[in-house]
Scaffold this motif. Structure first.
Motif, mmCIF file in Angstrom:
data_model
loop_
_atom_site.group_PDB
_atom_site.id
_atom_site.type_symbol
_atom_site.label_atom_id
_atom_site.label_comp_id
_atom_site.label_asym_id
_atom_site.label_seq_id
_atom_site.Cartn_x
_atom_site.Cartn_y
_atom_site.Cartn_z
ATOM 1 N N HIS A 137 11.568 -12.147 -7.288
ATOM 2 C CA HIS A 137 12.456 -12.592 -6.216
ATOM 3 C C HIS A 137 13.561 -11.567 -5.944
ATOM 4 N N LEU A 138 13.992 -10.888 -6.984
ATOM 5 C CA LEU A 138 15.068 -9.914 -6.830
ATOM 6 C C LEU A 138 14.609 -8.666 -6.074
ATOM 7 N N GLN A 139 13.420 -8.155 -6.395
ATOM 8 C CA GLN A 139 12.950 -6.906 -5.790
ATOM 9 C C GLN A 139 12.878 -6.967 -4.260
ATOM 10 N N PRO A 140 12.282 -8.015 -3.655
ATOM 11 C CA PRO A 140 12.238 -8.053 -2.186
ATOM 12 C C PRO A 140 13.629 -8.087 -1.551
ATOM 13 N N PHE A 141 14.564 -8.765 -2.194
ATOM 14 C CA PHE A 141 15.935 -8.781 -1.678
ATOM 15 C C PHE A 141 16.516 -7.374 -1.679
ATOM 16 N N LEU A 142 16.361 -6.660 -2.781
ATOM 17 C CA LEU A 142 16.881 -5.302 -2.872
ATOM 18 C C LEU A 142 16.174 -4.370 -1.893
ATOM 19 N N ASN A 143 14.891 -4.596 -1.675
ATOM 20 C CA ASN A 143 14.125 -3.729 -0.781
ATOM 21 C C ASN A 143 14.674 -3.706 0.639
ATOM 22 N N GLN A 144 15.259 -4.819 1.079
ATOM 23 C CA GLN A 144 15.711 -4.890 2.462
ATOM 24 C C GLN A 144 17.175 -4.513 2.634
ATOM 25 N N LEU A 145 17.806 -4.077 1.539
ATOM 26 C CA LEU A 145 19.206 -3.646 1.618
ATOM 27 C C LEU A 145 19.309 -2.169 1.934
ATOM 28 N N PRO A 146 20.381 -1.763 2.624
ATOM 29 C CA PRO A 146 20.622 -0.333 2.790
ATOM 30 C C PRO A 146 20.812 0.319 1.417
ATOM 31 N N ASN A 147 20.199 1.455 1.219
ATOM 32 C CA ASN A 147 20.293 2.166 -0.057
ATOM 33 C C ASN A 147 20.325 3.655 0.253
ATOM 34 N N ASP A 148 21.515 4.133 0.630
ATOM 35 C CA ASP A 148 21.600 5.514 1.074
ATOM 36 C C ASP A 148 21.449 6.515 -0.066
ATOM 37 N N ARG A 149 21.349 6.024 -1.307
ATOM 38 C CA ARG A 149 21.097 6.911 -2.435
ATOM 39 C C ARG A 149 19.617 6.975 -2.805
ATOM 40 N N LEU A 150 18.803 6.145 -2.137
ATOM 41 C CA LEU A 150 17.390 6.101 -2.489
ATOM 42 C C LEU A 150 16.621 7.196 -1.763
ATOM 43 N N ASP A 151 16.031 8.086 -2.542
ATOM 44 C CA ASP A 151 15.206 9.167 -2.014
ATOM 45 C C ASP A 151 14.095 9.387 -3.008
ATOM 46 N N SER A 152 13.062 8.558 -2.893
ATOM 47 C CA SER A 152 12.025 8.548 -3.916
ATOM 48 C C SER A 152 11.290 9.870 -4.030
#
Length: 262
Positions: A240-255
């Motif tokens: 449940h936590l992962q989908p919530f985090l997935n839709q948040l802005p994450n300007d530090r995420l650069d996989s």
């Protein structure tokens, strides 16, 4: 023409700060720390006076939120806006912090969080809270009741950490929650995830639904789980936590880092 090579050697992540509840510690997030959500690092402090950590000053949700701001200043990059995850009393701390500094966080995840208008402990329960300071058998039973389906693998550690909580906190935290409240209007526009356990007798499903309604979102109740559901079934919680985090802005995420080669 340059050829593009994709590598994952440098992974920039968003930060999830996990706040434990009463009679608890950072060890309650052991599974989340070991297997964090994809694209996120997890930080989990011991709040002041918990698990043997130092504590000075008043026992209050406000004081814990003030401590948290100082702690974050020492653990985040400048300008970084984390997601706060709060369980039980930790939810109240997360809500208090978010209401004060909504621009400093990018979202809130509330797991069996204390209600927005506080949590009243009946006066007749306070003598039992004080007994928990001295009677480890009662303490173990109390914590065990939070996990009706199964105990976490590190249950012994959780009980040990609870026994190291500051003496002021046994009744003090209950008093703090009974006098605390937050205005949901202060959280308007902030992405929020609200979760609860079907078998939770402390933060009941009705309380969880009321909290979600006040925050303008829907609650999710995890079937067959209790107050400690994030630890009772860490995988179900993460799902449940992962989908919530997935839709948040994450300007530090650069996989993926793109490198040019000849």
């Amino acid at each position: 023409m340059p050829e593009t090579l994709i590598t994952e050697q440098s992974l920039h992540q968003g930060t999830l700060v996990a706040l434990h509840g009463n009679l608890a510690s950072s060890a309650w997030w052991a599974s989340l720390l070991a297997e964090p959500p994809v694209g996120w690092r997890v930080l989990a402090p011991d709040l002041p006076g918990f698990a043997g950590s130092a504590h000075m000053g008043e026992v209050s949700i406000s004081a814990y939120a003030t401590w948290l701001r100082d702690w974050l200043a020492n653990h985040l990059d400048p300008g970084e806006c984390p997601v706060l995850l709060g369980h039980s009393l930790g939810g109240a701390v997360a809500l208090e912090y978010a209401a004060r500094q909504p621009a400093e966080i990018s979202g809130l995840a509330l797991a069996a969080s204390a209600p927005l208008d506080g949590l009243i402990t009946p006066e007749e329960h306070y003598p039992l809270l004080e007994l928990l300071r001295e009677d480890k058998f009662l303490l173990e039973m109390h914590i065990g009741a939070l996990f009706p389906s199964q105990q976490p693998a590190n249950f012994t550690q959780l009980v040990h950490d609870a026994s190291r909580m500051a003496r002021t906190h046994y009744s003090g935290n209950a008093r703090a929650l009974s006098t605390w409240k937050v205005d949901p209007a202060a959280l308007a526009g902030l992405p929020v995830l609200v979760l609860g356990g079907e078998l939770d007798r402390l933060t009941t499903p009705d309380m969880v639904h009321a909290q979600a309604a006040a925050l303008g979102c829907r609650a999710t109740i995890l079937s067959g789980l209790g107050h400690g559901f994030p630890q009772e079934d860490a995988l179900a919680f993460l799902q449940h936590l992962q989908p919530f985090l997935n839709q948040l802005p994450n300007d530090r995420l650069d996989s993926y880092v793109t490198l040019e080669t000849t």
